[in-house]
Scaffold this motif. Sequence first.
Motif: not given
Length: 527
Positions: A61-67, A70-78, A89-95, A153-155
């Motif tokens: 998995d990636t932290l974010y993924a493009q739809d 080409f809009v980045p959406r959360p994956q591993l990132a919460e 930038w502060t990133f939080t992972l999913r539980e 960054m998210l792209d």
Amino acid sequence: MDRRQFIAGAAATSAGLASPALAQGPSAQVLRFIPQADVTILDPLATTAYPTRNHGHMCWDTLYAQDENFVPRPQLAEGHVVEDDGRRWTFTLREGVLFHDGEKIRARDAVASIKRWLARDTHGQTLSKRLDDIRVVDDRRFEMRLNRPFGLMLDALGKVSGYPCFIYPERFATTDPAQPFKEVVGSGPYRFAADERVPGERTVYTRFDRYVPTPVGTPSMLAGPKLAHFERVEWRVINDPGTASAAMQAGEADWWEVVPPDLNEVVGRSRNIALERIDRGGFYVSLRFNQLTGPFDDVAVRRALLKAVSQEDFMAAVAGDEKNWRAGVGAFPVDSPLANDEGLAALTGPRDIAGAKAAIAAAGKAGAKTVALHATDIANQHALMSVGVDLLRQVGLGVEDAVSDWGTLLQRRSNRRPLDQGGWSALIVLLSGTELNTPAGHLLLRGNGADAWFGWPTAPKLEALRDAWFDAPDLESQKKLARQIQAQVFEDVPYIPLGQYFMNSALQKNLAEFRRGFPLPINVRRA
């Protein structure tokens, strides 16, 4: 040779979200997928080859993924928080997300993975120049501090192709990117079944029953929940298009990633098979030069070839009917908002083989040894480089037609040594058009020498224009820079655009909920 030969290309599809539901019977729990080529390299940071990229998306998995847009959406990132005018930038992972060995995915894994990715990827290399520090905050959070804002960054973290920023266990992520790892411990919906792999014949993935998909979004390209509806996905390598076509028509395969145009009509006649143009961006084709060795270390030789290249010849060879391809293609794909006509006459004006030959002779390179890497087991590579070898010979170069299989080509293209030590001069490059829409992800536009993509051009003016594009305030400013970038491409000639073509996938009609963007067998299920 018949230039209207077979192809390969790729695509992917769009899915709606549904609960996993397997049909009855053992065979219904297996998806049989014919990839465009074998997975010869397991480490996604070791190659940009699409079979390895797709293998990566099956396993990690990636932290974010493009739809699809080409809009980045959360994956591993919460989620994330941006502070200090875009410099922190502060990133939080999913539980609850796990690696395939049962270990929790922690911030230290993400930090190590990003550091490994920064050195390889075009986005990452740009980000690294703006990155002052990246550090672990706690098990689920990490922080990136920048010296300049980086709006993409998210792209970058969510890009789906080139070198996606997959999250690996820390012990793998700390290995040198130049030393590919050979063990796969993933974080995605499918496990890699190493004990069932038969190189050149079969790659197998099994469902990871502890995978936790993102709870947000709708499946689109790589964004939204990733679902594994099949217990097994078998990638069956069938290099002969006729054999692959027969397997689809007999119901012995479920999904053929790339259908050669010559076989569209044959395959499409089957009442059980649907042809789908999954990748709207098609394939952008180029002739890439190695600038570390002759004869293409001389810009005069590269410029001379501009007089001789006919995009129409290359496209007709790989994609047949004109409805399947476009010529008149410059530095950006045809659907890119940055596509333009600056300097395009270099490729669209009258072709002049004799003039190109004379210019190469004037540069002192008549008969110069030229090693053309030519994979004959991949139909599109074979068709395109067959035209390329013929062209290089016509303009008076001493061509060594270095025929091999695709895996050998991938290994050899990393060789930076002289020609008499296994080096190379030119190869065909196919990249998804969607990957090259902007300078951010355009591998071929980098001119940063040893850190550039295979071919390693040094082009400081091109690099400066690319850097300026990242800071352009609006689309109109970006378009002006894109015209300057294209003009500089025709001046430096790190590669020659050969056109763009579009391909279909073939799927049994009992398959549903596949994703669009490029052909990837996740989320798909039997209807």
